[in-house]
Design a protein around this motif. Sequence first.
Motif, short mmCIF file in Angstrom:
data_model
loop_
_atom_site.label_atom_id
_atom_site.label_comp_id
_atom_site.label_asym_id
_atom_site.label_seq_id
_atom_site.Cartn_x
_atom_site.Cartn_y
_atom_site.Cartn_z
N VAL A 214 -3.47 -6.64 -2.00
CA VAL A 214 -4.49 -7.48 -1.37
C VAL A 214 -4.23 -7.62 0.13
O VAL A 214 -5.16 -7.50 0.94
CB VAL A 214 -4.55 -8.87 -2.04
CG1 VAL A 214 -5.47 -9.80 -1.27
CG2 VAL A 214 -5.03 -8.74 -3.48
N LEU A 215 -2.98 -7.87 0.51
CA LEU A 215 -2.67 -8.03 1.93
C LEU A 215 -2.92 -6.73 2.70
O LEU A 215 -3.42 -6.75 3.83
CB LEU A 215 -1.21 -8.47 2.10
CG LEU A 215 -0.87 -9.87 1.58
CD1 LEU A 215 0.61 -10.17 1.80
CD2 LEU A 215 -1.72 -10.94 2.26
N GLU A 216 -2.60 -5.61 2.08
CA GLU A 216 -2.83 -4.32 2.72
C GLU A 216 -4.34 -4.07 2.89
O GLU A 216 -4.80 -3.63 3.94
CB GLU A 216 -2.21 -3.20 1.91
CG GLU A 216 -2.35 -1.83 2.57
CD GLU A 216 -1.60 -0.74 1.82
OE1 GLU A 216 -1.73 0.44 2.22
OE2 GLU A 216 -0.87 -1.06 0.87
N ALA A 217 -5.10 -4.38 1.84
CA ALA A 217 -6.55 -4.17 1.88
C ALA A 217 -7.21 -5.05 2.95
O ALA A 217 -8.19 -4.64 3.58
CB ALA A 217 -7.17 -4.47 0.52
N CYS A 218 -6.65 -6.22 3.18
CA CYS A 218 -7.22 -7.15 4.17
C CYS A 218 -6.60 -6.97 5.55
O CYS A 218 -7.02 -7.64 6.51
CB CYS A 218 -7.03 -8.59 3.70
SG CYS A 218 -7.92 -8.98 2.19
N GLY A 219 -5.61 -6.09 5.65
CA GLY A 219 -4.97 -5.85 6.94
C GLY A 219 -4.13 -7.00 7.43
O GLY A 219 -3.95 -7.16 8.65
#
Length: 223
Positions: A214-219
């Motif tokens: 999730v953190l990666e997808a949201c940058g």
Amino acid sequence: MSSKVKSTRVDKAYERLKADILNGELPPGFQAPEPDIADRLGMSRTPVREALIRLEAERLVELIPRRGAKVLAISRKDICEVFEILSVLEALAAGSAAKEKCGDLVLGGIEEAVISAEKALADNDMESWALLDDRFHRLIARSGGNARLDETISSLLNQVFRADMVLLRLNKGPAANSDDHRAMYDAIRAGDPAKAANVAKAHRLAGLATMNNVLEACGLTHV
């Protein structure tokens, strides 16, 4: 001032500041001089200072000479490290709880947290669920009967609670399977240390995988 009264005031300052940090009222990056923080709490500087020292030890704030205290953000790397450590320590706590066959009072508290969390999830009340999830994990830590283990896990849970809240908002649900809580409770009640430990470890690692995705997808690199 007696040492008992002083300790009580420090505890109150600590709990109020920690709650404000974890629920986002004092967000990452917030900074204020100690007198301003003391005024905010309506307390004298001495207990506030000692409370801030405790919070710094838990990596929730940074004390800056002549500039007061700053609320720290939690990096993605920090989150990964904490989750990995918790996967081991919570497995130890859950396994110990099952091995010791904790009494009905302790089991009742854990079951109540599970049932209440299930209801909050069914009602889509994510804020209540987050608080109940935190309570469940703290009860598991305490039920193992190892005070130092409990203290260490509790300190780490303080660091990840804010990250869990962010994830709930972004993911629209828990990071890991909420049924794991009931499975963990059942294993502890049945006196099955291996199963309790395995569920606890898998649950935390699944949460870490979701958190990373999730953190990666949201940058996001910090929360």
